[in-house]
Design a protein around this motif. Structure first.
Motif, PDB file in Angstrom:
ATOM      1  N   THR A 131      -5.143   0.113  -1.684  1.00  0.00           N
ATOM      2  CA  THR A 131      -4.209   0.529  -2.740  1.00  0.00           C
ATOM      3  C   THR A 131      -3.345   1.674  -2.243  1.00  0.00           C
ATOM      4  O   THR A 131      -2.125   1.676  -2.450  1.00  0.00           O
ATOM      5  N   SER A 132      -3.992   2.639  -1.590  1.00  0.00           N
ATOM      6  CA  SER A 132      -3.200   3.791  -1.151  1.00  0.00           C
ATOM      7  C   SER A 132      -2.234   3.366  -0.049  1.00  0.00           C
ATOM      8  O   SER A 132      -1.109   3.842   0.012  1.00  0.00           O
ATOM      9  N   GLU A 133      -2.694   2.435   0.817  1.00  0.00           N
ATOM     10  CA  GLU A 133      -1.786   1.937   1.863  1.00  0.00           C
ATOM     11  C   GLU A 133      -0.635   1.163   1.240  1.00  0.00           C
ATOM     12  O   GLU A 133       0.509   1.285   1.659  1.00  0.00           O
ATOM     13  N   ASN A 134      -0.979   0.364   0.243  1.00  0.00           N
ATOM     14  CA  ASN A 134       0.057  -0.406  -0.448  1.00  0.00           C
ATOM     15  C   ASN A 134       1.084   0.521  -1.052  1.00  0.00           C
ATOM     16  O   ASN A 134       2.284   0.288  -0.958  1.00  0.00           O
ATOM     17  N   LYS A 135       0.545   1.577  -1.667  1.00  0.00           N
ATOM     18  CA  LYS A 135       1.429   2.534  -2.309  1.00  0.00           C
ATOM     19  C   LYS A 135       2.325   3.182  -1.267  1.00  0.00           C
ATOM     20  O   LYS A 135       3.528   3.304  -1.449  1.00  0.00           O
ATOM     21  N   LYS A 136       1.664   3.576  -0.169  1.00  0.00           N
ATOM     22  CA  LYS A 136       2.416   4.230   0.903  1.00  0.00           C
ATOM     23  C   LYS A 136       3.500   3.305   1.435  1.00  0.00           C
ATOM     24  O   LYS A 136       4.636   3.730   1.619  1.00  0.00           O
ATOM     25  N   SER A 137       3.122   2.060   1.697  1.00  0.00           N
ATOM     26  CA  SER A 137       4.114   1.170   2.294  1.00  0.00           C
ATOM     27  C   SER A 137       5.194   0.829   1.273  1.00  0.00           C
ATOM     28  O   SER A 137       6.353   0.666   1.636  1.00  0.00           O
ATOM     29  N   ALA A 138       4.789   0.760  -0.015  1.00  0.00           N
ATOM     30  CA  ALA A 138       5.808   0.522  -1.037  1.00  0.00           C
ATOM     31  C   ALA A 138       6.790   1.686  -1.063  1.00  0.00           C
ATOM     32  O   ALA A 138       8.008   1.501  -1.167  1.00  0.00           O
ATOM     33  N   GLU A 139       6.230   2.893  -0.926  1.00  0.00           N
ATOM     34  CA  GLU A 139       7.090   4.082  -0.886  1.00  0.00           C
ATOM     35  C   GLU A 139       8.018   4.039   0.317  1.00  0.00           C
ATOM     36  O   GLU A 139       9.210   4.336   0.215  1.00  0.00           O
ATOM     37  N   LEU A 140       7.429   3.668   1.459  1.00  0.00           N
ATOM     38  CA  LEU A 140       8.223   3.591   2.684  1.00  0.00           C
ATOM     39  C   LEU A 140       9.344   2.578   2.525  1.00  0.00           C
ATOM     40  O   LEU A 140      10.485   2.828   2.905  1.00  0.00           O
ATOM     41  N   ILE A 141       8.980   1.427   1.951  1.00  0.00           N
ATOM     42  CA  ILE A 141       9.988   0.383   1.757  1.00  0.00           C
ATOM     43  C   ILE A 141      11.072   0.903   0.818  1.00  0.00           C
ATOM     44  O   ILE A 141      12.260   0.747   1.074  1.00  0.00           O
ATOM     45  N   TYR A 142      10.613   1.574  -0.255  1.00  0.00           N
ATOM     46  CA  TYR A 142      11.584   2.117  -1.199  1.00  0.00           C
ATOM     47  C   TYR A 142      12.519   3.089  -0.483  1.00  0.00           C
ATOM     48  O   TYR A 142      13.737   3.035  -0.639  1.00  0.00           O
TER      49      TYR A 142
END
Ligand code: C2E
Ligand code: CA
Ligand code: CA
Length: 765
Positions: free
Chosen positions: A330-341
């Motif tokens: 979840t935290s990685e997903n969040k991080k990568s979602a943030e990165l993508i954003y």
């Protein structure tokens, strides 16, 4: 995303590993438990076998004793007592079915009185074919022999018969002692040992002459005696048992098994198809197999307990790991979602950027059934805000502008911050009329005043539109066309322009022109013309304005107003500017030498050229090189220059002026210079734009405007020069108003070197 995928891959790999570990652990636990039970049953088997053996041996001694006792009594002629003796003995050993002494001739001599009614006097074991063989075997055997378990009619009981030959000291057979053990299917019937709960005892006779194996005894309750004791163990059963035994003890044969001193154990399915655990030992003296039978329930029970514990632990650990992995994922997903954003958005305005646009354009186009407009938006003079109020204010303006844009667009539009003060809007296709309204209201909304930090801002926007599929087929091209159209709008500012075929043509032409212009200097296609400037007071020659000309093979004559702009945009202006200065110095030097008269030279300097760092230095170098009199040089700068970067321009102008070079403000009146600004600028000459001169005759307003300009010039002690003068009437009015210098077709068109020389010489004469 990729990282999270990997994390789950690791999790599944771990899960697989753990499952493998768990199963191998469970397997080893099972083997341990099973082995323990195997050796336990082997142990019991040995005990039971020993006990049974001892019991039989005791019975053998007992029979031997009774036999000898009978013979003794016979010798002492106390035969009468024998029957009583046997009856007494029987009474003390209730398990025995009866006792009998048989002579070596096969006839009964003595027996216990419970057998009286059997007519045993008529029985002869040697003469009866059924008993002859076994009786002979008993006579020849040293040991007590056990007969097949059978139903004894006399007492209506199942018995195990025992016979023992009684011998004298020399071993000569004197008779046979015979008895039968009443069968009871109870475990401690034969022996009384602890630990035999849940276990059964089995005795199977060794193969008889026919090779058949009969059961001697089975402790289990509820079996059918007739079936059980009267039928031999089937061949199939034998083979199956041997197979199972050999599964555990490879190469072990029945023959070897008989000699095996230790008990063995094995698993075998019983008649009800339930797997049972067996212990097995052969008694070589009494020649039978002792088997202990046990259910595998205990093994299963113990194993299942361990399985429950292990699996529970496993599941708990698994759940813990799952939670851990889930958290990481979840935290990685969040991080990568943030990165993508972050990668797809502009952080200042939070608008998506080009990366986002290219990623989502395909689905977006599908939604709009592939008919759309690309709108290129560029704020007008945004640089001024940045320069005057700082970048922070500039950023705030951008945020406000993007907020208005966001509010303006519809849900399905895509608004992109292209960078700086540029935005791209992708919107659905509209009719030209609707598009016109749409863009007009866009301009109205965005160009309304902004209040930032207690200051009011107004900002215009130039918009270019390219339409799909009308203008181009791919987004990249559409963007570039919209950009082109936007530049078209920029010429006017705060308006929009649709890309058109005309514009495409112009763009192509521009590209062509650029290409040709690059080669023009080398190809010697460029030359200079000079337009005379006349002092109005006395009609004498004041100077000339140098104007560049370009004659190209492919494009024909191209006006400087066209190609100068291109040269500015492409950076060619530096090379071009230097050519113009060199050529003008050279030709003017030559002309001045020939006419032997002072003559001013006005050179047009492009803003881009003027703002170049080394401009003045380069100019002075050329002045020196051509030994040109800089006191006779005027630089014509357009009015637009002066307001753009006053702080930057002012020192430059002063430096030029310090060299004695004059500065003329070209196209004066068309720009926005204010009076106060004019006062600050080090200007020598105001060049009144042709557009004023054009209407000076008919239009009184225009006339007074020109008059005002001339007055301003007088006030600031600047010369005034009117350009584009074509008629005598214009000259008259300008003279009336005290204009200093006049330039225009009325006197002369711009002239090539030779024509200019002719013109000047004719003026002198
Ligand atoms: P400009 O500096 O305002 O130049 C005056 C323009 O008006 C010239 O056009 C000239 O031929 C034209 N003209 C002069 N008198 C009359 C007249 O009585 N009637 C009419 N109809 N036109 C007249 P040209 O040579 O085509 O130049 C156009 C513009 O190109 C110039 O405007 C100037 O901005 C630029 N330009 C021309 N030569 C150069 C150059 O050597 N260097 C730079 N940087 N720009 C140049
Ligand atoms: Ca000029
Ligand atoms: Ca001009």
């Amino acid at each position: 995303m990729i990282l999270t995928n990997n994390i789950w891959k690791i999790f599944y790999a771990m899960l697989l590993g753990a499952l493998f570990l768990l199963s191998s652990m469970l397997y080893s636990v099972y083997t341990d438990i099973s082995e323990r039970h195997h050796s336990q049953i082997e142990h019991y088997t040995s005990i039971v076998e020993n006990a049974i053996h001892a019991d039989l041996y005791e019975k053998e001694i007992m029979l031997n004793f009774i036999g000898h006792e009978i013979l003794n009594q016979q010798k002492n002629n106390t035969i009468n007592y024998i029957s009583t003796f046997l009856d007494n003995f029987l009474a003390e050993n209730r398990k025995l079915a009866g006792l009998g002494f048989i002579g070596v001739d096969g006839k009964f001599r003595y027996y216990s009185s419970n057998l009286n009614n059997l007519n045993l006097e008529n029985v002869n074991f040697l003469q009866d074919e059924n008993t002859k063989q076994s009786f002979t075997r008993v006579l020849s055997s040293e040991q007590m022999l056990l007969g097949r378990t059978y139903y004894f009619e006399a007492i209506k009981k199942w018995v195990i018969p025992f016979r023992k030959t009684i011998r004298d000291k020399n071993g000569t057979a004197l008779g046979v002692m015979s008895t039968g053990l009443q069968l009871q299917n109870s475990k401690n019937y034969l022996i009384d040992t602890e630990g035999l709960e849940n276990k059964e005892i089995l005795i199977i006779r060794s193969k008889d002459k026919e090779g058949l194996m009969y059961r001697q005894y089975y402790s289990k309750k509820g079996i059918n005696f007739i079936d059980y004791y009267n039928t031999p163990v089937s061949n199939e059963q034998m083979k199956l048992s041997l197979k199972e035994i050999q599964y555990r003890y490879p190469n072990l044969t029945l023959e070897k098994l008989r000699k095996e001193p230790k008990s063995i154990s094995f698993l075998l399915k019983n008649s009800k198809n339930i797997t049972m655990l067996y212990g097995l030992k052969f008694d070589p003296i009494y020649r039978h197999w002792i088997l202990i039978e046990s259910t595998t329930d205990e093994i299963r029970g113990e194993f299942l307990t361990v399985v429950y514990i292990y699996i529970s632990l496993f599941v708990i650990v698994l759940i813990l790991f799952f939670i851990l992995f889930k958290k990481i994922a979840t935290s990685e997903n969040k991080k990568s979602a943030e990165l993508i954003y972050q990668a797809e958005h502009d952080l200042l305005t939070e608008l998506p950027n080009r990366v986002y646009m290219y990623k989502h354009i395909i689905e977006w186009r599908k939604y709009h059934s592939d008919k759309f407009h690309i709108i290129y938006i560029d704020l007008d003079n945004f640089k001024n805000i940045n320069d005057k109020f700082g970048h922070k204010t500039g950023d705030k303006v951008l945020v406000q502008v993007s907020k208005r844009l966001k509010k303006f667009i519809s849900q399905h539009d895509m608004l992109i911050r292209q960078g700086g003060d540029e935005f791209i809007l992708l919107t659905k296709s509209r009719s030209e009329h609707k598009l016109d309204n749409y863009l007009k209201s866009l301009i109205t909304i965005v160009s309304k005043e902004y209040f930032i930090d207690d200051k009011e801002f107004r900002i215009g926007l130039s918009i270019g539109v390219a339409r799909y599929p009308l203008d181009a087929s791919n987004v990249e091209e559409l963007l570039s066309l919209a950009d082109t159209a936007m530049y078209e709008a920029k010429k006017v500012k705060n308006t929009y322009s649709l890309f058109s075929e005309n514009l495409r043509h112009q763009t192509a032409l521009k590209a062509d022109m650029e290409q040709e212009l690059r080669a023009a200097i080398k190809k010697n296609e460029l030359y200079m013309v000079y337009q005379p400037q006349i002092t109005l007071k006395d009609g004498s020659i004041y100077g000339v304005e140098a104007l560049v000309r370009w004659e190209n093979k492919k494009l024909g004559y191209v006006g400087p107003d066209k190609f100068i702009a291109i040269a500015e945009q492409t950076g060619l202006i530096m090379e071009l500017g230097e050519f113009i200065i060199r050529r003008a110095f050279d030709e003017l030097n030559s002309i001045k030498e020939k006419i032997k008269q002072e003559l001013r030279l006005s050179i047009n300097i492009s803003v881009v050229q003027f703002m170049e760092k080394s401009f003045l230095e380069d100019l002075l170098t050329l002045i020196e090189l051509y030994e040109f009199n800089k006191k006779e040089l005027t630089l014509e700068l357009t009015e637009s220059l002066s307001i753009e970067d006053l702080d930057e321009v002012l020192p430059l102008l002063n430096a030029v002026r310090a060299e004695g070079i004059e500065i003329s403000l070209d196209d004066f009146g068309t720009g926005y210079s204010s009076l106060s600004m004019l006062r600050e600028l080090p200007i020598d000459e105001l060049k009144i734009d042709k557009s004023f001169i054009d209407t000076i005759v008919e239009d009184e307003k225009e006339k007074s405007l020109v008059r005002n300009i001339i007055n301003i010039g007088e006030n600031f002690s600047m010369k005034t020069l009117a350009e584009g003068v074509e008629t005598q009437e214009q000259v008259r009015i300008l003279k009336e108003n005290d204009c200093d210098i006049i330039q225009g077709y009325y006197y002369s068109k711009p002239l090539k070197y030779e024509k200019l020389l002719e013109y000047l010489l004719s003026m002198k004469s």
